[in-house]
Design an enzyme around this catalytic site. Structure first.
Site, PDB file in Angstrom:
ATOM      1  N   GLU A   1       1.772   7.461 -11.433  1.00 16.83           N
ATOM      2  CA  GLU A   1       0.915   7.939 -12.520  1.00 16.83           C
ATOM      3  C   GLU A   1      -0.527   7.554 -12.195  1.00 16.83           C
ATOM      4  O   GLU A   1      -0.899   6.389 -12.329  1.00 16.83           O
ATOM      5  CB  GLU A   1       1.356   7.322 -13.854  1.00 16.83           C
ATOM      6  CG  GLU A   1       2.761   7.754 -14.263  1.00 16.83           C
ATOM      7  CD  GLU A   1       3.198   7.163 -15.603  1.00 16.83           C
ATOM      8  OE1 GLU A   1       3.508   7.936 -16.522  1.00 16.83           O
ATOM      9  OE2 GLU A   1       3.238   5.922 -15.724  1.00 16.83           O
TER      10      GLU A   1
ATOM     11  N   ASP B   1       0.856  -1.188   0.000  1.00 15.94           N
ATOM     12  CA  ASP B   1       0.000   0.000   0.000  1.00 15.94           C
ATOM     13  C   ASP B   1       0.892   1.238   0.000  1.00 15.94           C
ATOM     14  O   ASP B   1       1.862   1.297   0.776  1.00 15.94           O
ATOM     15  CB  ASP B   1      -0.864  -0.035   1.275  1.00 15.94           C
ATOM     16  CG  ASP B   1      -1.960   1.006   1.254  1.00 15.94           C
ATOM     17  OD1 ASP B   1      -1.752   2.114   0.698  1.00 15.94           O
ATOM     18  OD2 ASP B   1      -3.038   0.725   1.795  1.00 15.94           O
TER      19      ASP B   1
HETATM   20  C1  LIG Z   1      -5.482   4.238 -12.445  1.00 16.32           C
HETATM   21  S1  LIG Z   1      -4.434   2.883 -12.156  1.00 16.32           S
HETATM   22  C2  LIG Z   1      -2.890   3.447 -12.818  1.00 16.32           C
HETATM   23  C3  LIG Z   1      -1.925   2.315 -13.041  1.00 16.32           C
HETATM   24  C4  LIG Z   1      -0.594   2.728 -13.705  1.00 16.32           C
HETATM   25  N1  LIG Z   1       0.114   3.717 -12.937  1.00 16.32           N
HETATM   26  C5  LIG Z   1      -0.850   3.229 -15.096  1.00 16.32           C
HETATM   27  O1  LIG Z   1      -0.652   4.410 -15.343  1.00 16.32           O
HETATM   28  O2  LIG Z   1      -1.296   2.413 -15.929  1.00 16.32           O
HETATM   29  C6  LIG Z   1      -4.164   3.014 -10.392  1.00 16.32           C
HETATM   30  C7  LIG Z   1      -3.242   1.933  -9.865  1.00 16.32           C
HETATM   31  O3  LIG Z   1      -2.954   2.216  -8.495  1.00 16.32           O
HETATM   32  C8  LIG Z   1      -3.077   1.036  -7.730  1.00 16.32           C
HETATM   33  N2  LIG Z   1      -3.432   1.431  -6.369  1.00 16.32           N
HETATM   34  C9  LIG Z   1      -4.592   1.983  -5.950  1.00 16.32           C
HETATM   35  N3  LIG Z   1      -4.557   2.222  -4.631  1.00 16.32           N
HETATM   36  C10 LIG Z   1      -3.331   1.812  -4.215  1.00 16.32           C
HETATM   37  C11 LIG Z   1      -2.693   1.789  -2.944  1.00 16.32           C
HETATM   38  N4  LIG Z   1      -3.316   2.242  -1.851  1.00 16.32           N
HETATM   39  N5  LIG Z   1      -1.447   1.294  -2.873  1.00 16.32           N
HETATM   40  C12 LIG Z   1      -0.812   0.821  -3.985  1.00 16.32           C
HETATM   41  N6  LIG Z   1      -1.364   0.819  -5.213  1.00 16.32           N
HETATM   42  C13 LIG Z   1      -2.618   1.310  -5.320  1.00 16.32           C
HETATM   43  C14 LIG Z   1      -4.164   0.257  -8.436  1.00 16.32           C
HETATM   44  O4  LIG Z   1      -4.149  -1.121  -8.119  1.00 16.32           O
HETATM   45  C15 LIG Z   1      -3.857   0.532  -9.896  1.00 16.32           C
HETATM   46  O5  LIG Z   1      -2.947  -0.384 -10.424  1.00 16.32           O
END
Ligand SMILES: C[S@@+](CC[C@H](N)C(=O)[O-])C[C@H]1O[C@@H](n2cnc3c(N)ncnc32)[C@H](O)[C@@H]1O
Length: 252
Positions: free
Chosen positions: A106, A89
């Site tokens: 991103e 997380d």
């Molecule tokens: C909108 S997607 C963007 C993914 C990637 N950065 C891209 O641009 O394709 C958001 C990503 O953040 C991850 N995510 C959301 N909340 C998170 C958290 N609390 N800790 C780690 N990852 C998280 C999700 O699983 C997802 O893969």
């Protein structure tokens, strides 16, 4: 089904505003020092992480979701690049303090606890290290009802203005904070995929035929289109000072 479930099932490769086009333009205008130790948080299906590894950087990529990480590992394997993957997380990174030159994000931080996540990014950066975090931002005042609808659909608490991001970066312990290249959403939301198709996108079986997924993608585009006047995206840049609190407490 939540928005992020739909993204994971579709295996979307550059699921952030501006897409891979914006990512490449960022690296062109703000090149990273060769051989950087980079942490990409919220790596999704790993497209940016693999690109950076291919450029010769030492990349660690973290995500909360095992389904995203599975697709990211597949991509790294197919591309023949070395990326260290971790599940965790952003609000409690399972990583050592002062261990990265760069943290990349991103469209990730808005999905988590923003103050905790920014403090964690600062903690894992070495003194003098830099955060680049591209997120959706409020460009012009967003009425409460729209803010509520967007937060409800995307599953985040609240969108911030650029000024609010700068304050949040300083509060999190960064020594310098700035906003780079605030931009509107592209006119045609799918345009990025025409210029930069993702040849390693892995779509779950049946996902294209699932009406829930179509509803989610249509609602996504509708919400962005309806709020074009108010929303945009920008890269928040935070530079960790040489004498911030986290490095002092490490040294004690
Ligand atoms: C909108 S997607 C963007 C993914 C990637 N950065 C891209 O641009 O394709 C958001 C990503 O953040 C991850 N995510 C959301 N909340 C998170 C958290 N609390 N800790 C780690 N990852 C998280 C999700 O699983 C997802 O893969």
């Amino acid at each position: 089904m939540e928005y992020l479930d739909a993204l994971a099932r579709l295996g979307a490769g550059s699921a952030h505003p501006g897409g891979f086009t914006a990512t490449l333009e960022q690296f062109r205008q703000l090149p990273l020092p060769p051989g950087s130790r980079i942490l990409e948080v919220g790596c999704g299906t790993g497209r940016t992480a693999c690109y950076l590894a291919k450029q010769g950087h030492k990349v660690t990529a973290l995500d909360l979701r095992p389904d995203m990480l599975q697709k990211a590992r597949y991509r790294a394997d197919k591309e023949g690049v070395e990326v260290t993957f971790a599940q965790g997380d952003i609000a409690a990174l399972p990583l050592d303090s002062n261990s990265f030159d760069i943290v990349m994000a991103e469209s990730v931080t808005i999905f988590g606890n923003i103050p905790l996540a920014l403090a964690e990014y600062c903690r894992v950066l070495r003194p003098g290290g830099t955060l680049y975090d591209r997120e959706v931002v409020v460009m012009r005042e967003l009425p409460d009802e729209e803010q509520r609808q967007l937060a409800g659909f995307f599953g985040y608490s609240r969108l911030l203005t650029c000024d609010e991001w700068v304050s949040a970066l300083y509060r999190a312990g960064f020594g310098q904070a700035q906003i780079w290249n605030p931009s509107p959403f592209p006119e045609a939301l799918g345009e990025d995929l025409i210029h930069h198709p993702d040849e390693l996108q892995v779509v779950d079986r049946g996902a294209f035929l699932d009406p829930d997924i179509w509803q989610k993608t249509a609602r996504h585009d509708e919400l962005i289109d309806n709020n074009r006047e108010h929303l945009g995206h920008a890269v928040m840049i935070g530079r960790k000072g040489p004498d911030d609190r986290s490095s002092e407490s490490e040294a004690e």
